[in-house]
Design a protein around this motif. Structure first.
Motif, PDB file in Angstrom:
ATOM      1  N   VAL A  13       0.874  -1.169   0.000  1.00 37.67           N
ATOM      2  CA  VAL A  13       0.000   0.000   0.000  1.00 37.67           C
ATOM      3  C   VAL A  13       0.914   1.222   0.000  1.00 37.67           C
ATOM      4  CG1 VAL A  13      -1.827   1.226   1.233  1.00 37.67           C
ATOM      5  CG2 VAL A  13      -1.731  -1.281   1.318  1.00 37.67           C
ATOM      6  N   ARG A  14       0.983   1.925  -1.121  1.00 36.51           N
ATOM      7  CA  ARG A  14       1.847   3.103  -1.211  1.00 36.51           C
ATOM      8  C   ARG A  14       1.042   4.331  -0.838  1.00 36.51           C
ATOM      9  NH1 ARG A  14       4.350   1.503  -6.581  1.00 36.51           N
ATOM     10  NH2 ARG A  14       6.004   0.070  -5.967  1.00 36.51           N
ATOM     11  N   VAL A  15       1.458   4.940   0.258  1.00 36.37           N
ATOM     12  CA  VAL A  15       0.718   6.072   0.791  1.00 36.37           C
ATOM     13  C   VAL A  15       1.161   7.356   0.093  1.00 36.37           C
ATOM     14  CG1 VAL A  15       0.228   7.351   2.902  1.00 36.37           C
ATOM     15  CG2 VAL A  15       0.467   4.860   2.978  1.00 36.37           C
ATOM     16  N   ARG A  16       2.465   7.447  -0.169  1.00 39.04           N
ATOM     17  CA  ARG A  16       3.014   8.623  -0.863  1.00 39.04           C
ATOM     18  C   ARG A  16       4.047   8.162  -1.876  1.00 39.04           C
ATOM     19  NH1 ARG A  16       3.679  14.346   1.948  1.00 39.04           N
ATOM     20  NH2 ARG A  16       1.744  14.389   3.145  1.00 39.04           N
ATOM     21  N   GLU A  17       4.398   9.054  -2.796  1.00 34.89           N
ATOM     22  CA  GLU A  17       5.403   8.685  -3.793  1.00 34.89           C
ATOM     23  C   GLU A  17       6.815   8.937  -3.312  1.00 34.89           C
ATOM     24  OE1 GLU A  17       4.908  10.129  -7.763  1.00 34.89           O
ATOM     25  OE2 GLU A  17       2.866   9.314  -7.879  1.00 34.89           O
ATOM     26  N   GLN A  18       6.989  10.025  -2.562  1.00 33.28           N
ATOM     27  CA  GLN A  18       8.327  10.416  -2.118  1.00 33.28           C
ATOM     28  C   GLN A  18       8.418  10.408  -0.608  1.00 33.28           C
ATOM     29  OE1 GLN A  18      10.953  10.966  -4.000  1.00 33.28           O
ATOM     30  NE2 GLN A  18       9.781  10.530  -5.859  1.00 33.28           N
ATOM     31  N   PHE A  19       9.633  10.243  -0.111  1.00 30.03           N
ATOM     32  CA  PHE A  19       9.841  10.336   1.327  1.00 30.03           C
ATOM     33  C   PHE A  19      10.551  11.630   1.693  1.00 30.03           C
ATOM     34  CE2 PHE A  19      12.142   9.592   5.290  1.00 30.03           C
ATOM     35  CZ  PHE A  19      11.121   9.122   6.091  1.00 30.03           C
ATOM     36  N   ASP A  20      11.653  11.914   0.980  1.00 32.13           N
ATOM     37  CA  ASP A  20      12.540  13.011   1.365  1.00 32.13           C
ATOM     38  C   ASP A  20      11.895  14.396   1.306  1.00 32.13           C
ATOM     39  OD1 ASP A  20      14.541  11.249   1.922  1.00 32.13           O
ATOM     40  OD2 ASP A  20      15.400  11.311  -0.096  1.00 32.13           O
ATOM     41  N   ASP A  21      10.892  14.572   0.414  1.00 31.32           N
ATOM     42  CA  ASP A  21      10.215  15.875   0.304  1.00 31.32           C
ATOM     43  C   ASP A  21       9.646  16.320   1.636  1.00 31.32           C
ATOM     44  OD1 ASP A  21      10.587  15.065  -2.209  1.00 31.32           O
ATOM     45  OD2 ASP A  21       8.479  15.134  -2.853  1.00 31.32           O
ATOM     46  N   ALA A  22       9.004  15.395   2.317  1.00 26.11           N
ATOM     47  CA  ALA A  22       8.300  15.730   3.561  1.00 26.11           C
ATOM     48  C   ALA A  22       8.336  14.516   4.488  1.00 26.11           C
ATOM     49  CB  ALA A  22       6.866  16.120   3.244  1.00 26.11           C
ATOM     50  N   PRO A  23       9.520  14.217   5.055  1.00 23.72           N
ATOM     51  CA  PRO A  23       9.667  12.988   5.855  1.00 23.72           C
ATOM     52  C   PRO A  23       8.670  12.900   7.009  1.00 23.72           C
ATOM     53  CG  PRO A  23      11.802  14.078   5.549  1.00 23.72           C
ATOM     54  CD  PRO A  23      10.768  14.986   4.986  1.00 23.72           C
ATOM     55  N   VAL A 152      18.654  -5.942   8.648  1.00 26.26           N
ATOM     56  CA  VAL A 152      18.781  -7.059   9.590  1.00 26.26           C
ATOM     57  C   VAL A 152      17.834  -6.741  10.747  1.00 26.26           C
ATOM     58  CG1 VAL A 152      21.159  -7.728   9.006  1.00 26.26           C
ATOM     59  CG2 VAL A 152      20.758  -5.997  10.773  1.00 26.26           C
ATOM     60  N   PRO A 153      17.486  -7.739  11.585  1.00 27.17           N
ATOM     61  CA  PRO A 153      16.540  -7.468  12.668  1.00 27.17           C
ATOM     62  C   PRO A 153      16.974  -6.267  13.521  1.00 27.17           C
ATOM     63  CG  PRO A 153      16.962  -9.817  12.510  1.00 27.17           C
ATOM     64  CD  PRO A 153      17.882  -9.148  11.533  1.00 27.17           C
ATOM     65  N   GLY A 154      16.048  -5.320  13.704  1.00 25.24           N
ATOM     66  CA  GLY A 154      16.282  -4.197  14.591  1.00 25.24           C
ATOM     67  C   GLY A 154      17.084  -3.055  14.003  1.00 25.24           C
ATOM     68  N   PHE A 155      17.514  -3.159  12.737  1.00 23.38           N
ATOM     69  CA  PHE A 155      18.314  -2.076  12.138  1.00 23.38           C
ATOM     70  C   PHE A 155      17.421  -0.884  11.839  1.00 23.38           C
ATOM     71  CE2 PHE A 155      20.382   0.524   9.029  1.00 23.38           C
ATOM     72  CZ  PHE A 155      21.748   0.346   9.196  1.00 23.38           C
ATOM     73  N   PRO A 156      17.658   0.286  12.528  1.00 21.93           N
ATOM     74  CA  PRO A 156      16.810   1.451  12.271  1.00 21.93           C
ATOM     75  C   PRO A 156      17.383   2.311  11.148  1.00 21.93           C
ATOM     76  CG  PRO A 156      18.228   1.860  14.168  1.00 21.93           C
ATOM     77  CD  PRO A 156      18.642   0.528  13.603  1.00 21.93           C
ATOM     78  N   PHE A 157      16.572   2.587  10.135  1.00 18.31           N
ATOM     79  CA  PHE A 157      16.936   3.584   9.132  1.00 18.31           C
ATOM     80  C   PHE A 157      16.421   4.910   9.689  1.00 18.31           C
ATOM     81  CE2 PHE A 157      16.927  -0.309   6.663  1.00 18.31           C
ATOM     82  CZ  PHE A 157      18.035  -0.150   5.838  1.00 18.31           C
ATOM     83  N   ILE A 158      17.348   5.805  10.025  1.00 15.34           N
ATOM     84  CA  ILE A 158      16.973   7.013  10.761  1.00 15.34           C
ATOM     85  C   ILE A 158      17.088   8.232   9.855  1.00 15.34           C
ATOM     86  CG2 ILE A 158      17.481   8.405  12.805  1.00 15.34           C
ATOM     87  CD1 ILE A 158      18.723   5.866  14.060  1.00 15.34           C
ATOM     88  N   ALA A 159      15.982   8.970   9.751  1.00 18.74           N
ATOM     89  CA  ALA A 159      15.944  10.168   8.914  1.00 18.74           C
ATOM     90  C   ALA A 159      16.234  11.392   9.774  1.00 18.74           C
ATOM     91  CB  ALA A 159      14.568  10.290   8.262  1.00 18.74           C
ATOM     92  N   GLY A 160      16.748  12.432   9.130  1.00 25.12           N
ATOM     93  CA  GLY A 160      16.988  13.692   9.835  1.00 25.12           C
ATOM     94  C   GLY A 160      18.456  14.040   9.966  1.00 25.12           C
ATOM     95  N   LEU A 161      19.315  13.297   9.265  1.00 28.99           N
ATOM     96  CA  LEU A 161      20.752  13.591   9.305  1.00 28.99           C
ATOM     97  C   LEU A 161      20.998  14.977   8.701  1.00 28.99           C
ATOM     98  CD1 LEU A 161      23.579  12.148   9.859  1.00 28.99           C
ATOM     99  CD2 LEU A 161      23.650  11.792   7.382  1.00 28.99           C
ATOM    100  N   PRO A 162      21.773  15.844   9.413  1.00 32.09           N
ATOM    101  CA  PRO A 162      22.090  17.143   8.815  1.00 32.09           C
ATOM    102  C   PRO A 162      22.726  16.949   7.430  1.00 32.09           C
ATOM    103  CG  PRO A 162      22.792  17.086  11.115  1.00 32.09           C
ATOM    104  CD  PRO A 162      22.350  15.696  10.758  1.00 32.09           C
TER     105      PRO A 162
END
Lengths: 252, 325
Positions: A13-23, A152-162
């Protein structure tokens, strides 16, 4: 919203097309959809998993076809898509309700940026044309959110890096990275929960355990969590690790 | 009671029908790569079909039993013996204390699934007894079996009458294509992948007309294939989203990877096709050097195949229980 089949037993289920525009907004919408689908309890759905712009819906086609009164399996996907639209559509109408609007958790992650744990700190500094101290300052001052868990289990992809310290992945991935190591991969930061291979630039290490299969949930971080990194010294790192080990032996 | 691993063979691990509900935390499903084969083997010995069994890769495994058990296996073409007596696929048989069960090397395929009455008495972790071989938990100490391992077996249900039941069960066999799904150069049926339209027409034509060779660099995570280069019509950077066992993804090299049960939960490579659930058992048998073709089927056919097979399995289950009681 777009619903596409991922094989014969799952839909994306794709809610939006882009992520980086408005994380922030994207993440909130994805998590709301995730919650909404969870409470809809659609027959035959066995699990749900959010990722950046989408929610994956895993189902058992045998159970779904049994859910049809007619017993025909001709339109499992259409039926499923209809139920998903109904569940998510309800959210749009109840936009002002509190459903899925609970405040994200804030998790503080102590990180030791000592060169011993940060073989690529120099490379990140060189790429950003600043000092290593400035890299640490930027990395530990920002507000982050966990976009999703995977790889891998528990690997967080974290957004907001300067943006300043975004650094391309290494051309030669490392064969083995110890657990707890914090890395920068492109515009994201993340933490390796298990001994694993990886291509991110390594800039520090946390003594916290990110994945523990004996706990439920087995992960420290979940999609949507707010994250802050707090710089700690080598001594603090050692003390932290010792305390964690002691607590574990007590629990055993 | 236990079974003792007297020879570890190439690679064997405890697997059940997999781990459900933790993909949101990045936890793979794991589980028997041919879950249907494990279910049939379990039914033949009198277990619940989701009981844990052994997934045996490339044979060589030998185990000695400490008590009486019913065993059965399904999968590739292996020579299997209890002592010196051959045990064909899909036949339940009795092993006695001290008996040794031996798996030879496969002629066709590479994996088989062994069910033992009572299953393996290992702790469920995150709702499953499957071994997660990447994160090292579940199964027996989160790893593959080793020489000398003591494999704890579960209690035998209805032990007062199970020897008599054995004699009757042992006259039962499962249909051949259930117990020996391995083929030398199989055709895998696919439905269109999420990113099908990102590939150009000639690539899509190549996918379903040309041969792909299985690379030695393949494991429970995925089968790497060598064949015509599959090039994309665009080069948009894709946002990572879910992948599942059966996903055929195409990394920048243009050489596809068919994902299996230990695959990661999300990925960013374009997904050109999806092997249908019904054919995952055939995919589980692919070994280095095998040639494989893909052919496209409809979603309706993909569903019909699993629903019909399930109905047959239900009939088989009822037949077995009437026969054994």
């Amino acid at each position: 919203m777009e619903i596409v089949p991922l094989g014969d037993s799952a839909l994306i289920v794709r809610v939006r097309e882009q992520f980086d525009d408005a994380p922030e907004e994207t993440l909130n919408e994805v998590l709301q959809t995730f919650q909404q689908l969870r409470s809809a309890a659609i027959p035959g759905v066995i699990e749900l998993a959010p990722a950046y712009t989408s929610v994956a819906v895993f189902f058992d086609p045998i159970a779904v076809s049994k859910a049809f009164a007619s017993g025909t399996s001709d339109d499992v996907v259409d039926w499923m898509a209809g139920r998903i639209r109904a569940a998510v559509g309800r959210r749009t109408r109840d936009r002002r309700s509190l459903v899925g609007r609970s405040l994200p958790r804030i998790v503080e992650i102590p990180v030791c940026y000592d060169p011993e744990f940060a073989p690529d700190l120099d490379e990140v500094a060189r790429h950003a044309q600043i000092s290593t101290d400035q890299v640490v300052e930027l990395h530990s001052a920002a507000d982050y959110r966990v976009a999703c868990i995977g790889f891998v289990p528990g690997f967080p992809f974290i957004a907001g890096l300067p943006k300043k310290i975004a650094t391309p992945r290494r051309s030669n991935p490392r064969k083995e990275i110890p657990p707890g190591v914090v890395g920068i991969g492109g515009a994201q930061t993340g933490i390796y929960p298990l001994r694993s291979p990886g291509g991110w630039n390594l800039i520090g290490r946390t003594p916290l355990k990110l994945f523990d299969p004996t706990k439920d949930p087995p992960v420290l971080l979940r999609a949507g969590d707010r994250v802050r990194f707090r710089a700690i010294t080598r001594e603090e790192f050692a003390a932290f690790a010792e305390a964690t080990a002691a607590k574990e032996s007590l629990n055993r | 009671m236990n079974a003792i691993i007297t020879r570890a063979g190439f690679f064997s691990s405890v697997q059940d029908l997999g781990r459900v509900g933790f993909r949101q935390f990045g936890v793979s499903t794991s589980g028997a790569l041919d879950s249907f084969a494990l279910r049939v083997a379990n039914l033949l010995v009198g277990n619940e079909d989701g009981a844990p069994g052994l997934e045996i890769t490339f044979g060589g495994l030998q185990l000695r039993f400490q008590d009486e058990r019913i065993v059965a296996w399904c999968g590739g073409e292996f020579d299997v013996h209890i002592g010196v007596a051959p045990l064909p696929a899909g036949h339940a048989a009795l092993v006695r204390p001290g008996d040794e069960l031996k798996f030879g090397l496969p002629q066709i395929g590479c994996r088989c699934w062994l069910a033992i009455l009572g299953g393996m008495n290992v702790a469920p972790i995150l709702g499953s007894r499957s071994t997660d071989l990447r994160a090292n938990f579940g199964g027996l100490d989160g790893r593959a079996l080793r020489h000398g391992d003591i494999l704890p077996l579960g209690p035998r249900p209805g032990s007062s009458r199970d020897v008599g039941a054995t004699e009757r069960i042992s006259s039962w066999t499962a249909p051949h294509d259930w117990v020996s799904p391995a083929k030398r150069n199989p055709i895998l049926r696919v439905i269109r992948g999420v990113d099908w339209t990102r590939f150009n027409a000639s690539t899509l034509q190549r996918l379903t007309s040309e041969l792909f060779t299985v690379s030695p660099d393949s494991d429970r995570m995925g089968v790497r294939l060598i064949g015509p280069e599959l090039s994309r019509g665009d080069n948009v950077d894709l946002i990572s989203e879910a992948v599942v066992p059966g996903t055929v993804q195409v990394p920048p090299s243009g050489q596809p990877i068919l994902l299996l049960g230990d695959c990661q939960t999300i990925g960013g490579y374009p997904k050109i096709a999806q092997v249908i659930t019904f054919d995952l058992g055939i995919a589980a048998q692919l070994r280095a050097g095998d040639h494989v073709r893909f052919s496209e089927v409809s979603m309706v056919d993909a569903h019909r195949l699993v629903v019909e097979r399930e109905r047959e399995l239900d009939r088989f289950r009822i037949g077995l229980s009437l026969h054994a009681s």
